[in-house]
Design a protein around this motif. Structure first.
Motif, PDB file in Angstrom:
ATOM      1  N   SER A   8       0.837  -1.202   0.000  1.00  0.00           N
ATOM      2  CA  SER A   8       0.000   0.000   0.000  1.00  0.00           C
ATOM      3  C   SER A   8       0.870   1.250   0.000  1.00  0.00           C
ATOM      4  N   PHE A   9       0.227   2.376  -0.199  1.00  0.00           N
ATOM      5  CA  PHE A   9       0.902   3.672  -0.176  1.00  0.00           C
ATOM      6  C   PHE A   9      -0.068   4.686   0.435  1.00  0.00           C
ATOM      7  N   TYR A  10       0.462   5.845   0.792  1.00  0.00           N
ATOM      8  CA  TYR A  10      -0.364   6.901   1.354  1.00  0.00           C
ATOM      9  C   TYR A  10      -0.895   7.765   0.213  1.00  0.00           C
ATOM     10  N   LEU A  11      -2.208   7.928   0.145  1.00  0.00           N
ATOM     11  CA  LEU A  11      -2.853   8.705  -0.910  1.00  0.00           C
ATOM     12  C   LEU A  11      -3.543   9.917  -0.309  1.00  0.00           C
ATOM     13  N   LYS A  12      -3.315  11.064  -0.927  1.00  0.00           N
ATOM     14  CA  LYS A  12      -4.009  12.286  -0.527  1.00  0.00           C
ATOM     15  C   LYS A  12      -4.533  12.951  -1.791  1.00  0.00           C
ATOM     16  N   ILE A  13      -5.844  13.208  -1.834  1.00  0.00           N
ATOM     17  CA  ILE A  13      -6.464  13.905  -2.958  1.00  0.00           C
ATOM     18  C   ILE A  13      -6.960  15.240  -2.439  1.00  0.00           C
ATOM     19  N   LEU A  14      -6.397  16.320  -2.977  1.00  0.00           N
ATOM     20  CA  LEU A  14      -6.728  17.668  -2.532  1.00  0.00           C
ATOM     21  C   LEU A  14      -7.415  18.425  -3.656  1.00  0.00           C
ATOM     22  N   ALA A  15      -8.615  18.920  -3.375  1.00  0.00           N
ATOM     23  CA  ALA A  15      -9.317  19.788  -4.314  1.00  0.00           C
ATOM     24  C   ALA A  15      -9.024  21.225  -3.904  1.00  0.00           C
ATOM     25  N   ALA A  16      -9.389  22.166  -4.750  1.00  0.00           N
ATOM     26  CA  ALA A  16      -9.115  23.574  -4.455  1.00  0.00           C
ATOM     27  C   ALA A  16      -9.797  24.023  -3.166  1.00  0.00           C
ATOM     28  N   ASP A  17     -10.935  23.407  -2.825  1.00  0.00           N
ATOM     29  CA  ASP A  17     -11.716  23.861  -1.673  1.00  0.00           C
ATOM     30  C   ASP A  17     -11.744  22.897  -0.492  1.00  0.00           C
ATOM     31  N   LYS A  18     -11.111  21.700  -0.628  1.00  0.00           N
ATOM     32  CA  LYS A  18     -11.208  20.730   0.465  1.00  0.00           C
ATOM     33  C   LYS A  18     -10.191  19.611   0.310  1.00  0.00           C
ATOM     34  N   VAL A  19     -10.016  18.869   1.379  1.00  0.00           N
ATOM     35  CA  VAL A  19      -9.268  17.619   1.322  1.00  0.00           C
ATOM     36  C   VAL A  19     -10.301  16.560   0.977  1.00  0.00           C
ATOM     37  N   PHE A  20     -10.216  16.001  -0.229  1.00  0.00           N
ATOM     38  CA  PHE A  20     -11.217  15.045  -0.685  1.00  0.00           C
ATOM     39  C   PHE A  20     -11.051  13.700   0.012  1.00  0.00           C
ATOM     40  N   CYS A  21      -9.817  13.211   0.081  1.00  0.00           N
ATOM     41  CA  CYS A  21      -9.564  11.965   0.811  1.00  0.00           C
ATOM     42  C   CYS A  21      -8.091  11.886   1.179  1.00  0.00           C
ATOM     43  N   LYS A  22      -7.831  11.131   2.233  1.00  0.00           N
ATOM     44  CA  LYS A  22      -6.451  10.849   2.613  1.00  0.00           C
ATOM     45  C   LYS A  22      -6.441   9.547   3.385  1.00  0.00           C
ATOM     46  N   GLY A  23      -5.407   8.762   3.151  1.00  0.00           N
ATOM     47  CA  GLY A  23      -5.284   7.471   3.823  1.00  0.00           C
ATOM     48  C   GLY A  23      -4.529   6.487   2.956  1.00  0.00           C
ATOM     49  N   LYS A  24      -4.454   5.260   3.436  1.00  0.00           N
ATOM     50  CA  LYS A  24      -3.728   4.208   2.731  1.00  0.00           C
ATOM     51  C   LYS A  24      -4.568   3.674   1.565  1.00  0.00           C
ATOM     52  N   ALA A  25      -3.871   3.315   0.479  1.00  0.00           N
ATOM     53  CA  ALA A  25      -4.540   2.765  -0.697  1.00  0.00           C
ATOM     54  C   ALA A  25      -3.625   1.739  -1.365  1.00  0.00           C
ATOM     55  N   TYR A  26      -4.243   0.873  -2.160  1.00  0.00           N
ATOM     56  CA  TYR A  26      -3.493  -0.112  -2.949  1.00  0.00           C
ATOM     57  C   TYR A  26      -3.218   0.391  -4.356  1.00  0.00           C
ATOM     58  N   ASN A  27      -4.156   1.172  -4.900  1.00  0.00           N
ATOM     59  CA  ASN A  27      -4.073   1.550  -6.306  1.00  0.00           C
ATOM     60  C   ASN A  27      -4.848   2.839  -6.509  1.00  0.00           C
ATOM     61  N   VAL A  28      -4.378   3.679  -7.415  1.00  0.00           N
ATOM     62  CA  VAL A  28      -5.130   4.850  -7.841  1.00  0.00           C
ATOM     63  C   VAL A  28      -5.006   4.918  -9.361  1.00  0.00           C
ATOM     64  N   ILE A  29      -6.129   5.139 -10.021  1.00  0.00           N
ATOM     65  CA  ILE A  29      -6.162   5.256 -11.475  1.00  0.00           C
ATOM     66  C   ILE A  29      -6.595   6.676 -11.805  1.00  0.00           C
ATOM     67  N   LEU A  30      -5.705   7.408 -12.470  1.00  0.00           N
ATOM     68  CA  LEU A  30      -5.910   8.827 -12.749  1.00  0.00           C
ATOM     69  C   LEU A  30      -6.235   9.073 -14.215  1.00  0.00           C
ATOM     70  N   PRO A  31      -7.045  10.096 -14.507  1.00  0.00           N
ATOM     71  CA  PRO A  31      -7.257  10.503 -15.897  1.00  0.00           C
ATOM     72  C   PRO A  31      -6.128  11.444 -16.322  1.00  0.00           C
ATOM     73  N   ALA A  32      -5.055  10.880 -16.833  1.00  0.00           N
ATOM     74  CA  ALA A  32      -3.896  11.685 -17.236  1.00  0.00           C
ATOM     75  C   ALA A  32      -4.120  12.251 -18.631  1.00  0.00           C
ATOM     76  N   VAL A  33      -3.328  13.230 -18.996  1.00  0.00           N
ATOM     77  CA  VAL A  33      -3.469  13.899 -20.284  1.00  0.00           C
ATOM     78  C   VAL A  33      -3.315  12.920 -21.449  1.00  0.00           C
ATOM     79  N   ASP A  34      -2.422  11.953 -21.318  1.00  0.00           N
ATOM     80  CA  ASP A  34      -2.183  11.005 -22.409  1.00  0.00           C
ATOM     81  C   ASP A  34      -2.827   9.640 -22.171  1.00  0.00           C
ATOM     82  N   GLY A  35      -3.852   9.569 -21.335  1.00  0.00           N
ATOM     83  CA  GLY A  35      -4.560   8.318 -21.046  1.00  0.00           C
ATOM     84  C   GLY A  35      -4.616   8.066 -19.560  1.00  0.00           C
ATOM     85  N   GLN A  36      -5.142   6.917 -19.186  1.00  0.00           N
ATOM     86  CA  GLN A  36      -5.231   6.592 -17.770  1.00  0.00           C
ATOM     87  C   GLN A  36      -3.868   6.196 -17.228  1.00  0.00           C
ATOM     88  N   LEU A  37      -3.631   6.561 -15.973  1.00  0.00           N
ATOM     89  CA  LEU A  37      -2.371   6.256 -15.304  1.00  0.00           C
ATOM     90  C   LEU A  37      -2.698   5.543 -14.000  1.00  0.00           C
TER      91      LEU A  37
END
Length: 140
Positions: A8-37
Motif C-alpha cells: 500500500s501507499f499513502y494517498l491524498k487527494i486535494l481539491a481547491a476547496d477541500k481535502v477530498f480523501c487521505k489514507g492508505k490505498a493499494y491503487n489509484v487510477i488517474l485521468p492523465a493527459v495522455d490516457g489513464q495512469l
C-alpha cells in the motif's frame, strides 16, 4: 508489517476547496493527459498532469471508490501519492439535473462564435458536465 501494508501507499487527494480523501490505498487510477495512469505501491518518483475525468482508488478494505476530478497534477514520491485538482466530487454528490443543464448550456455556447479564451472555458465546462453524467450513469 502485514503483507497488505507492504503493498500500500499513502494517498491524498486535494481539491481547491477541500481535502477530498487521505489514507492508505493499494491503487489509484488517474485521468492523465495522455490516457489513464495507474499508480501502485513503491511507484517510481514522478509527476503527471491530470485532466478532467474519472479517478478511481482502492482502499485497504479492497473497496474501489470513484470520483470526478478537474484538471491538476499528481505526484508520487517516497510511496506517497498526492493529487492536486481544481475540484473533486463523489458520484452520489453530483446534481444530475444541474449537470444536464450545464452540458446543454456548454453545447449551445460551442455553437456560437467565441474568443479563443471563451472557447477553452466552454470546452472545459462541457468536459466537466459530460464526465459528471458519465460517472453517475445518467448520460441521457
Amino acid at each position: 508489517m502485514a503483507e497488505n501494508e507492504r503493498n500500500s501507499f499513502y494517498l491524498k487527494i486535494l481539491a481547491a476547496d477541500k481535502v477530498f480523501c487521505k489514507g492508505k490505498a493499494y491503487n489509484v487510477i488517474l485521468p492523465a493527459v495522455d490516457g489513464q495512469l495507474s499508480i501502485l505501491a513503491h511507484h517510481a518518483d514522478m509527476m503527471a498532469a491530470v485532466e478532467t475525468g474519472e479517478l478511481k482508488y482502492q482502499t485497504l478494505d479492497g473497496e474501489w471508490h470513484t470520483a470526478v476530478v478537474g484538471n491538476g497534477f499528481a505526484q508520487a514520491i517516497n510511496n506517497r501519492v498526492t493529487v492536486l485538482v481544481d475540484f473533486a466530487e463523489r458520484p452520489e454528490d453530483i446534481n444530475i439535473l444541474r449537470a444536464k443543464e450545464a452540458k446543454e448550456r456548454a453545447e449551445e455556447q460551442m455553437r456560437q462564435k467565441q474568443s479563443i479564451q471563451e472557447y477553452y472555458h466552454t470546452q472545459a465546462s462541457l468536459a466537466r458536465a459530460m464526465t459528471r453524467l458519465r460517472v453517475t450513469g445518467k448520460n441521457i
